[in-house]
Design an enzyme around this catalytic site. Structure first.
Site, PDB file in Angstrom:
ATOM      1  N   CYS A  14       0.828  -1.208   0.000  1.00  0.00           N
ATOM      2  CA  CYS A  14       0.000   0.000   0.000  1.00  0.00           C
ATOM      3  C   CYS A  14       0.858   1.253   0.000  1.00  0.00           C
ATOM      4  O   CYS A  14       0.366   2.351  -0.215  1.00  0.00           O
ATOM      5  CB  CYS A  14      -0.941   0.006   1.195  1.00  0.00           C
ATOM      6  SG  CYS A  14      -0.095   0.009   2.771  1.00  0.00           S
ATOM      7  N   ASP A  16       2.310   2.624   2.519  1.00  0.00           N
ATOM      8  CA  ASP A  16       2.206   3.417   3.735  1.00  0.00           C
ATOM      9  C   ASP A  16       3.451   3.246   4.604  1.00  0.00           C
ATOM     10  O   ASP A  16       4.059   2.181   4.633  1.00  0.00           O
ATOM     11  CB  ASP A  16       0.961   3.009   4.526  1.00  0.00           C
ATOM     12  CG  ASP A  16      -0.308   3.371   3.773  1.00  0.00           C
ATOM     13  OD1 ASP A  16      -0.201   4.188   2.849  1.00  0.00           O
ATOM     14  OD2 ASP A  16      -1.372   2.844   4.105  1.00  0.00           O
ATOM     15  N   CYS A  40      -2.865   5.298   5.554  1.00  0.00           N
ATOM     16  CA  CYS A  40      -4.323   5.307   5.607  1.00  0.00           C
ATOM     17  C   CYS A  40      -4.809   5.658   7.013  1.00  0.00           C
ATOM     18  O   CYS A  40      -4.024   5.690   7.969  1.00  0.00           O
ATOM     19  CB  CYS A  40      -4.843   3.941   5.200  1.00  0.00           C
ATOM     20  SG  CYS A  40      -4.513   2.695   6.451  1.00  0.00           S
ATOM     21  N   CYS A  84      -2.588  -2.952   8.555  1.00  0.00           N
ATOM     22  CA  CYS A  84      -2.250  -1.627   9.076  1.00  0.00           C
ATOM     23  C   CYS A  84      -1.836  -1.728  10.545  1.00  0.00           C
ATOM     24  O   CYS A  84      -0.899  -1.058  10.981  1.00  0.00           O
ATOM     25  CB  CYS A  84      -3.426  -0.666   8.928  1.00  0.00           C
ATOM     26  SG  CYS A  84      -4.310  -0.816   7.366  1.00  0.00           S
TER      27      CYS A  84
HETATM   28 FE1  FES Z   1      -1.582   0.460   4.245  1.00  0.00          FE
HETATM   29 FE2  FES Z   1      -3.372   0.852   5.951  1.00  0.00          FE
HETATM   30  S1  FES Z   1      -3.672   0.613   3.858  1.00  0.00           S
HETATM   31  S2  FES Z   1      -1.300   0.745   6.302  1.00  0.00           S
END
Ligand code: FES
Length: 169
Positions: A14, A16, A40, A84
């Site tokens: 993702c 992140d 997110c 996450c």
């Molecule tokens: Fe990647 Fe939440 S979508 S940490």
């Protein structure tokens, strides 16, 4: 500022990124925790909750703050957001690992973080550096040698052009 331990982890899927700073006193108690999350909403929520949960704990007690504990504290997460909370756990562990390394201690059950962003950033520089190695540099070197004279010609034209322009006046 000057954290006792800092850990940065990321999820390549993702994209992140989460960074945790720990302020740990001489009794190995986590005095303060700060986090930075580029991700997110669930990543922000889980890192925030994880910092709440480890605050005031000893570094060994902090190991009990798993992603499950974080999820329970948040009254659950939808399945797609479980990773996450895992990121939050990994970030805490990475920061604890950093602290343990700096102080020459071992924390039971703590393993070297598998993806520390610092290491990844260094790896990212390798492709650029590898441009200097033989196989990669050959095509780009050719481009450069072709382009260089063209630039020089332009500069010389300009240099000639400017005085002639003035001399005509
Ligand atoms: Fe990647 Fe939440 S979508 S940490």
């Amino acid at each position: 500022e000057n954290p006792s331990g800092m850990g940065t982890v990321g999820n390549p899927k993702c994209g992140d990124i989460m960074r945790i700073y720990l302020d740990i006193d001489e009794n190995q108690v986590i005095r303060d925790v700060k986090f930075k999350t580029f991700g997110c909403g669930a990543a922000v929520a889980t890192s925030s909750m994880a910092t709440e949960l480890v605050k005031g704990k000893t570094v060994r007690e902090a190991m009990t703050v798993t992603n499950k504990a974080v999820m329970e504290a948040l009254d659950g997460l939808p399945p797609v957001k479980v990773h996450c909370s895992l990121l939050a756990e990994e970030a805490i562990h990475a920061a604890l690992w950093d602290y343990a390394q700096k102080n020459g201690i071992t924390i039971e059950g703590l393993e070297k973080p598998k993806d520390n962003i610092e290491e990844e950033e260094e790896e990212e520089e390798i492709p650029a550096a590898s441009a200097f190695t033989q196989p990669v540099s050959r095509p780009s070197a050719r481009v450069q040698t072709e382009e260089k004279p063209r630039y020089q010609e332009l500069e010389e034209d300009d240099r000639e052009g400017i005085p002639s322009f003035f001399s005509r006046r």
